[in-house]
Scaffold this active site. Structure first.
Site, mmCIF file in Angstrom:
data_model
loop_
_atom_site.group_PDB
_atom_site.id
_atom_site.type_symbol
_atom_site.label_atom_id
_atom_site.label_comp_id
_atom_site.label_asym_id
_atom_site.label_seq_id
_atom_site.Cartn_x
_atom_site.Cartn_y
_atom_site.Cartn_z
ATOM 1 N N TYR A 1 -12.999 -16.942 2.160
ATOM 2 C CA TYR A 1 -13.749 -16.157 3.956
ATOM 3 C C TYR A 1 -14.809 -16.563 3.315
ATOM 4 C CZ TYR A 1 -9.764 -12.932 2.340
ATOM 5 O OH TYR A 1 -8.170 -12.271 1.925
ATOM 6 N N ASP B 1 -4.521 -4.920 -4.013
ATOM 7 C CA ASP B 1 -3.859 -4.011 -2.992
ATOM 8 C C ASP B 1 -2.939 -3.453 -4.035
ATOM 9 O OD1 ASP B 1 -5.674 -4.170 -0.597
ATOM 10 O OD2 ASP B 1 -4.626 -3.580 0.828
ATOM 11 N N ASP C 1 -8.329 -10.429 -2.958
ATOM 12 C CA ASP C 1 -7.962 -8.942 -1.759
ATOM 13 C C ASP C 1 -6.449 -8.774 -1.617
ATOM 14 O OD1 ASP C 1 -7.998 -7.354 0.589
ATOM 15 O OD2 ASP C 1 -8.133 -9.305 1.653
ATOM 16 N N ASP D 1 0.936 -16.121 -8.239
ATOM 17 C CA ASP D 1 2.669 -15.465 -7.597
ATOM 18 C C ASP D 1 2.843 -15.011 -9.373
ATOM 19 O OD1 ASP D 1 2.348 -18.226 -8.408
ATOM 20 O OD2 ASP D 1 4.237 -19.122 -7.676
ATOM 21 N N LYS E 1 -4.432 -20.847 -8.691
ATOM 22 C CA LYS E 1 -2.987 -21.568 -7.580
ATOM 23 C C LYS E 1 -3.534 -23.565 -7.862
ATOM 24 C CE LYS E 1 0.661 -21.311 -5.962
ATOM 25 N NZ LYS E 1 2.598 -20.895 -6.645
HETATM 26 MG MG MG Z 1 -8.164 -5.880 1.851
#
Ligand code: MG
Ligand code: NAI
Length: 341
Positions: free
Chosen positions: A132, A240, A236, A212, A179
């Site tokens: 980001y 969620d 992020d 994963d 990862k």
């Molecule tokens: Mg988000």
């Protein structure tokens, strides 16, 4: 007097922020609110300015920033969201994204096995680097030969401080999520600082998961996790997922903090929810729990806990909005929490 800059923003942000402020005001704390009314999509569409220099200064000069949500279906341009939220995170160097996921009530868990429902974990997401950071570009844009690059940035400075923060706040264990089997360069950097921190905190259990597998294990047994530390993009996504296991996006709170400078921006995890905006049905709890995180950070720990207890009581009694299986409007749900306070 502590001054808090408030950005209601867009959509349901403009609805849930005032009711959360009412609850804070009812606690009679020595806090004043500086509401930045102009920071929203209407202003951006009219002027092309996401966050004016004056608004930035007011936000920067406050003890904390409380943000509702930024986003509007009329604005397609990503400079708007980046110009407010990412700008504040990056320029105030809010390197910790602190996202607790604690099951608010048994009935809100999507899991079948009652023994495995009680999620109470904290996702510590690196907030200033990774994918980001905005490093990259396009070559031969808008042609059939276009090349698009978004580089994943990891620095010793950024990785070491977020890993140290995670170990400093853990109760029982720290799980590093990366990862590194497919993204080895960043993986190696994270693992180096994670091993260093392990040596300094021998009382904490540690584990390492690929993202994963971590997603799978979070669903299989969320109670196995205490603190998860990970990069910007995996944090992020996993937060969620964790928020659903803890009762849904209507409850998920977050803080963007710099433990060194004391700057902090506090926001619910959800966005502006245009599908339910202006209907008075948004769940205010995510924002109310976010204000509790803000009070913790401002060392008002007792009122922060009082807010959480009131929220859990209201949930237990089913005095909640429709997304949690209740029938109340946003205002009625907020009033039920005030009544428990
Ligand atoms: Mg988000
Ligand atoms: P969203 O979080 O706004 O909504 C996702 C779904 O959850 C919708 O069905 C919505 O109705 C529901 N929902 C969200 N908050 C709720 C609440 N408090 N009570 C009940 N239901 C709730 O995410 P979406 O739809 O992807 O994004 C909408 C806009 O918000 C976009 O412009 C996006 O860029 C922006 N956004 C802003 C964020 C921020 O300011 N931090 C974070 C996420 C999205």
């Amino acid at each position: 007097m502590t001054r808090i800059a408030v950005i209601p923003g867009d959509g349901i942000g403009r609805e849930v922020v005032p009711v959360a402020l009412d609850i804070l005001e009812a606690l009679g704390l020595d806090i004043e609110f500086d509401v930045l009314e102009q920071v929203n999509a209407d202003t951006y569409l009219r002027t092309g300015v996401a966050l004016s220099p004056d608004d930035f200064r007011r936000a920067q000069g406050s003890a904390a920033i409380l943000l509702g949500a930024i986003g509007d279906p009329r604005v397609r341009d990503t400079n708007y969201g980046r110009g407010i939220l990412l700008r504040l995170r990056f320029e105030l160097d809010l390197y910790v994204n602190y996202r607790p996921a604690k099951l608010a009530h048994e009935r809100l868990s999507p899991l079948r096995d009652p023994e495995r429902r009680g999620i109470d974990c904290l996702i510590v997401r690196e907030n200033t680097e990774g994918l980001y950071a905005g490093i990259g570009g396009r070559l031969r844009a808008e042609t059939d030969l276009e090349v698009a690059i978004d580089a994943e940035i990891g620095t010793s400075h950024g990785v070491s401080r977020i890993v140290d923060f995670a170990f400093s706040i853990a109760r029982t264990s720290v799980c590093l999520v990366d990862k590194s089997n497919a993204v080895p360069n960043n993986g190696g950097l994270w693992q180096r600082y994670w091993r260093d921190a392990q040596k300094r905190h021998p009382q904490l259990r540690t584990c390492h998961e690929y993202v994963d597998a971590a997603a799978m294990k979070l669903v299989a047994d969320p109670t196995a996790f205490d603190v998860i530390v990970t990069n910007n993009s995996y944090g992020d996504i996993l937060s969620d997922l964790a928020s659903q296991l803890a009762g849904g996006i209507g409850l998920a709170c977050s803080a963007n903090i710099n433990p060194g400078s004391g700057h902090g921006l506090f926001e619910p995890v959800h966005g502006s929810a245009p599908d339910i905006a202006d209907k008075g049905v948004a769940n205010p709890i995510a924002t109310i729990l976010t204000t509790a995180l803000m009070l913790d950070q401002l060392s008002h720990r007792e009122p922060a806990q009082a807010i959480r207890n009131a929220v859990y009581k209201a949930i237990e009694r089913g005095r909640v909005t429709r997304d949690l299986g209740g029938t109340l409007s946003m205002k009625e749900a907020a009033a039920a929490i005030r009544a428990e306070l």
